[in-house]
Design a protein around this motif. Sequence first.
Motif, PDB file in Angstrom:
ATOM      1  N   PHE B   8      31.026  27.296 -30.198  1.00 49.42           N
ATOM      2  CA  PHE B   8      29.988  27.873 -29.517  1.00 49.42           C
ATOM      3  C   PHE B   8      28.723  27.498 -30.750  1.00 49.42           C
ATOM      4  O   PHE B   8      27.855  28.517 -30.676  1.00 49.42           O
ATOM      5  N   VAL B 279      25.830  35.371 -21.226  1.00 51.87           N
ATOM      6  CA  VAL B 279      25.598  35.684 -22.862  1.00 51.87           C
ATOM      7  C   VAL B 279      24.726  36.786 -22.989  1.00 51.87           C
ATOM      8  O   VAL B 279      24.897  37.829 -23.910  1.00 51.87           O
ATOM      9  N   ARG B 280      23.581  36.623 -22.349  1.00 47.87           N
ATOM     10  CA  ARG B 280      22.637  37.624 -22.545  1.00 47.87           C
ATOM     11  C   ARG B 280      22.825  39.027 -21.996  1.00 47.87           C
ATOM     12  O   ARG B 280      22.587  39.857 -22.857  1.00 47.87           O
ATOM     13  N   SER B 303      21.453  31.180 -27.546  1.00 45.95           N
ATOM     14  CA  SER B 303      20.894  32.636 -27.736  1.00 45.95           C
ATOM     15  C   SER B 303      21.302  33.085 -29.132  1.00 45.95           C
ATOM     16  O   SER B 303      22.228  32.827 -29.816  1.00 45.95           O
ATOM     17  N   ILE B 342      24.897  31.966 -30.415  1.00 47.37           N
ATOM     18  CA  ILE B 342      25.777  31.391 -29.498  1.00 47.37           C
ATOM     19  C   ILE B 342      25.375  30.203 -28.688  1.00 47.37           C
ATOM     20  O   ILE B 342      24.391  30.419 -27.968  1.00 47.37           O
ATOM     21  N   HIS B 344      25.467  27.914 -25.838  1.00 42.67           N
ATOM     22  CA  HIS B 344      26.190  27.887 -24.518  1.00 42.67           C
ATOM     23  C   HIS B 344      25.529  26.529 -23.657  1.00 42.67           C
ATOM     24  O   HIS B 344      25.060  26.713 -22.639  1.00 42.67           O
ATOM     25  N   VAL B 353      32.991  30.397 -21.981  1.00 46.21           N
ATOM     26  CA  VAL B 353      32.206  31.452 -22.569  1.00 46.21           C
ATOM     27  C   VAL B 353      32.886  32.768 -22.785  1.00 46.21           C
ATOM     28  O   VAL B 353      32.540  33.260 -23.798  1.00 46.21           O
ATOM     29  N   LEU B 357      32.985  35.121 -26.061  1.00 45.75           N
ATOM     30  CA  LEU B 357      32.112  36.637 -26.109  1.00 45.75           C
ATOM     31  C   LEU B 357      33.460  37.357 -26.657  1.00 45.75           C
ATOM     32  O   LEU B 357      33.301  38.480 -27.376  1.00 45.75           O
ATOM     33  N   ALA B 380      29.476  40.263 -18.961  1.00 43.47           N
ATOM     34  CA  ALA B 380      29.472  38.918 -18.316  1.00 43.47           C
ATOM     35  C   ALA B 380      30.374  38.520 -17.276  1.00 43.47           C
ATOM     36  O   ALA B 380      29.871  37.928 -16.259  1.00 43.47           O
TER      37      ALA B 380
END
Lengths: 396, 396, 396, 396
Positions: B8, B279-280, B303, B342, B344, B353, B357, B380
């Motif tokens: 990642f 992810v956010r 991110s 991270i 992505h 993903v 996480l 997510a």
Amino acid sequence: MSNQNPVFIPGPTNIPDRLRLAMQVQTQDHRAPDFVETFAPVLEDTKKVFGTTEGQIITFPASGTGGWEAAITNTLSPGDKVLVARYGVFSHRWIDLCERHGLDVQIVECTWGTGAPADRFEAILSADKAHDIKAVLVTHNETATGVRSDIRAVRHAMNAANHPAMMFVDCVSSLASMPFEFDQWGVDIAVSGSQKGFMLATGMAILCVSPKALAAMETAKLPRTFFDFRDMMAANASGGFPYTPPLQLIYGMRESLKMLFEEGLDNVYARHTRLAEGVRRAANAWGLKLVAQTPDLCSDTVSAIYVPEGFDSNELTDHAFNTYGVSFGIGLGELNGKAFRIGHLGSLTDVMVLSGLATIEMAMADLNYPIELGGGVAAAQEFYRAGTSGHAKAAA
Amino acid sequence: MSNQNPVFIPGPTNIPDRLRLAMQVQTQDHRAPDFVETFAPVLEDTKKVFGTTEGQIITFPASGTGGWEAAITNTLSPGDKVLVARYGVFSHRWIDLCERHGLDVQIVECTWGTGAPADRFEAILSADKAHDIKAVLVTHNETATGVRSDIRAVRHAMNAANHPAMMFVDCVSSLASMPFEFDQWGVDIAVSGSQKGFMLATGMAILCVSPKALAAMETAKLPRTFFDFRDMMAANASGGFPYTPPLQLIYGMRESLKMLFEEGLDNVYARHTRLAEGVRRAANAWGLKLVAQTPDLCSDTVSAIYVPEGFDSNELTDHAFNTYGVSFGIGLGELNGKAFRIGHLGSLTDVMVLSGLATIEMAMADLNYPIELGGGVAAAQEFYRAGTSGHAKAAA
Amino acid sequence: MSNQNPVFIPGPTNIPDRLRLAMQVQTQDHRAPDFVETFAPVLEDTKKVFGTTEGQIITFPASGTGGWEAAITNTLSPGDKVLVARYGVFSHRWIDLCERHGLDVQIVECTWGTGAPADRFEAILSADKAHDIKAVLVTHNETATGVRSDIRAVRHAMNAANHPAMMFVDCVSSLASMPFEFDQWGVDIAVSGSQKGFMLATGMAILCVSPKALAAMETAKLPRTFFDFRDMMAANASGGFPYTPPLQLIYGMRESLKMLFEEGLDNVYARHTRLAEGVRRAANAWGLKLVAQTPDLCSDTVSAIYVPEGFDSNELTDHAFNTYGVSFGIGLGELNGKAFRIGHLGSLTDVMVLSGLATIEMAMADLNYPIELGGGVAAAQEFYRAGTSGHAKAAA
Amino acid sequence: MSNQNPVFIPGPTNIPDRLRLAMQVQTQDHRAPDFVETFAPVLEDTKKVFGTTEGQIITFPASGTGGWEAAITNTLSPGDKVLVARYGVFSHRWIDLCERHGLDVQIVECTWGTGAPADRFEAILSADKAHDIKAVLVTHNETATGVRSDIRAVRHAMNAANHPAMMFVDCVSSLASMPFEFDQWGVDIAVSGSQKGFMLATGMAILCVSPKALAAMETAKLPRTFFDFRDMMAANASGGFPYTPPLQLIYGMRESLKMLFEEGLDNVYARHTRLAEGVRRAANAWGLKLVAQTPDLCSDTVSAIYVPEGFDSNELTDHAFNTYGVSFGIGLGELNGKAFRIGHLGSLTDVMVLSGLATIEMAMADLNYPIELGGGVAAAQEFYRAGTSGHAKAAA
């Protein structure tokens, strides 16, 4: 991209890069010295995985089913009696194979979710004063139900009954992932394959045969040629093969053994136990029941999990595959539609398992299962992270 | 096993199997017709990814840094003035490169977490009545901060100032993952590489050059040979290369383009937006702040996330790597110790993903971050599963 | 099937299976410890191939041309004078590169087919009382003519002239195939690449730099960033890279070194000499003349062979490729149409070379060359079979 | 390096790069739609290679020997009579297999170097008024002697005798290299494997079964499970497999068929005829006799060649392997020590074959055979180069 996701079927398992490369061998002359020097140590090293010093390793270019057939045809004669319990699709298939080969199969029916019934075996064997029963057949890890049977207990039962039958064990989905003690447990033939704990492509049946079983070859009358132990052993003795050997798998096997020994067999087993326990805790968090009836029966390589009443497990696995590109095991036989399976064996890490758990959670949520997103994942995370002293890096 | 986990980091990215095989090419004669037939369409197809019909694609066996050097040396002369904003490590490096090559660099310092300051550029360019500024340099996606700049706005600023400077854009970590419109945005040179959105091994700088920039070649006095556009274009015109070409990467590029077009560029961009948004949301669930100051600045390929006050982000990424075998991006430059990243982008799915996480969550929990296990994952999951109409299978 | 034939171009060379597998590495984080542990020993071991203990190994993701540019830009300043002889396309290209970078190039024109003129160098250097000449540039193995120059003699000439100039050597097509003695010969920078003797894909320039050349970095004023020794050395010192490293080539290099050392460098050189001598004897049997003017000039990695008066060498190589699917080197520069080249370096055996000789014989017969089928092959066979004590198996 | 040389054993054959990559498949769920979509067309396309529209393709993860066992056990019962001629090691092995399975084998002894004796078969079948003979077994290409039998003639003999026996043909070393006409020749079961004309790894038995043979399944009493046609056909019908399928070989088979069709089956056969004829001319130039007694019997996939009186063929093949790193076939059975074999099938070009001829020539010269270096090579070259209209590039 979804073909980059790991699979969570209980075999064939994800092939690690290292083994994919190891199997990418150009053709060599199998009559040349190089092959001999490669093959002999592979056979020798495989013994360690079976937990044997006395057993003979015999391989065939075939699947596990072929290994079963080899076990039967090399040691038994038409009409011979064998004792076997049925508690899942794979134990059932072995019964079917015996019947087709004209054996007299005494079947002990067991509830799916239970394992080999040592006590009932003991009773039957004790009653068999004439020693008609020539072999007891046991599926170590029933892949359909996620149940591990206690082979040692079966051996104790046989000893208690003072019965001379041979014991044949299907360890296709347990070997190289869960402890196996061929010598200690008094196994006579153990049958496995390349595509599970060995993390290789499908195509090699791998057997371990005791001196007692080898002696039975002499009188066994079931016909065999391709699967004949004698031809194979005679050829192997000089580093050869009675027909064209599966070179790629033999080189793969060499590297697989190297990987297993580098990680350490005990660490491999511990990793499988850890991965499995995380999955079981996730199932528990989802409020779902395992098919395995008691904790001691739980397999460390595959978990069969009941879906709630009113749900169709096939819809769940189809949805997971079609929407998220992840393969889980379907329910087999009487479990079809009622349970799905998560394979957690071979080349897998905590990290990879978590992606499987997260995926099946999404699929369950999509289909309105009464579960909480992240719930199973959190239960597994909590377990995986406890005691993090370098374990995940162990087999890097 | 941990080397089977995805990475990642924001590049080099995970190489899908298909591209690993495509790059496994045996040596061929690069002066033979086969190479010509392979290479010309690759150059042509690459235009679609840049969003150009007028641009010229030029590749070098080098990294993105080499691509920057090529952009500068082929179009500028010692002492030429360039305008550039510094808002992260990569925009900084470009400034450094310009200075080493004797350019007069006018630097606009910006807060890290913001993007290219179109308004300040406009003011400066408007004031440059003598048109001393020969080029404006913009980093489309600042990999260090996870900020995407608005290239179109920069073009508008330049137009509003009625300034003839060229615009050079670093799209190393955005191309083939986020929309890029070379022609529409009026870019003069865009610089990318093989190891990010193209999902290949590192080793090929990929540039797109406008007719205006090509014209600047004639007067540019910075010395260059390896990176000379003229030699490359002359050789490419007949399907050749001015020196030995990176055959493996060119074949890889052909397959990469095929993959991108099969998935569809719009679907590729949508997938990256979806992965990024998950992810956010996870970061938000953890109560952590992104380095990108506003939502419109958020990159869809990487991110950068601040760790809470009192924590050391390097300890976090080290722990994730050492304990779980997963690589995340460290904080670079002034963000070192304060943020982790991270990545992505590239060959990634929702499923993969989620494993990232879940891993960073475990690492944070291990280090006593005030987060809840499963919390980010659930956020997510909730986003990924909404609208599941086949997206995950899109690029199977 | 014809793409299964080996190539007989003088590089890129046939990549052995082992190296193709070694380069098939999945992405790893180049900031992680694994990379450091891999890269540092590669740099160290490469010294052995250069024959140095004092030199510094520096690599770039680029081709040999990039390596030349790095050599020049890191040690010289605009206007600096360099001395170089032109005796083929590759020595010519180096001259061109120097001129483009604003150096003052003193060219010694030599007949193609001869090598570096140590005596003329000595005269010129002796006359350069002011020591204006900063570097002498020598192509060790001129790939266009199949000529190996005597680097030791050039060093003697420089010493005899008591001249402090640095000596830069292009050993792209000789290193790891013919002996190279960086320290003994007093080389200051040697430039090579991954795609010749190292048998890898194209994409890595490999340099060896003396302490004296490193000292010259401090005053060198030619601009460079991508190729800056200082950035690379600083990053390498801690196992890193100043930008994204070419991971696949670095892992390939590790395995290539292992292969070279397993065979033994002396055996590698002896194999190349043997292969080359067989080719030369075949040429002699065909009644064809080598471009190299005297036996001591003959390269062991490539033979350039004149076609008879009235024949077109391009037609010959085209025919061999189109009809038999085998690539030979064309005549370059002033040899175009007049000579063809047989590359005999890298991953090659006597057996493979014989197939190349048999092929070019068929092609010559097809085009009515006055040769006898089997004639060249027999001459090579006679040589290859003499003294067969296990040589061919050496690097199995 | 010697492991880069091609092998000249009559199988397993050199695996072309394209197929090595095709077999490098990551694990997939064989119960998922992708597998179904891959496997069904493979079965369908394989029919073209057998020359059938009526036959059923059945594959097993096994070797050719397993294929024979499948043929016998699915169609015959203990005590059934079969007619078979012995003219080499492979026809002998088939006899042995039948005997071990309790069949009544009527053996026609033939001189090695001859093929299936259609006339003697006709006499025997005509005399079998009771139609006790259930099957006639014929080895199409006897790999031990390099003899191709005339299957059409055997069919004519059976028809002339008006005998209803089935005809089983071993085409392991002929299929996909020499013409095969399952339907026209009235074959009932043809048995082949993945590792010869299909150029794949060993591990898949490939059978074609006529409706008549399928009907015989219903009454056949020989036991079988792993090799049971019924299970396989039932599973295949829905795109499945009765046990874990050999995924890698199935994907390999898909690509192999694609390669064969791209080259064109007729071109594939023509290439094999050309390669073989060159080898035969070389043998003739050496003054050596083929084991095949007449030109019409000569196999296009393997040539067995007598060494002169007083020489030991094993010494020759050992020397070729140990000194030059090239594998040739040894003499098998009664030919051991008296003949060596050159395999010339699969992924081979004229160019590669010439390297084999040049090598064995060197080996013969080393051992004082009365041959001239280059003599055999020249004879083959003369043949290969005649009519060079693009043939060698056909399958590029």
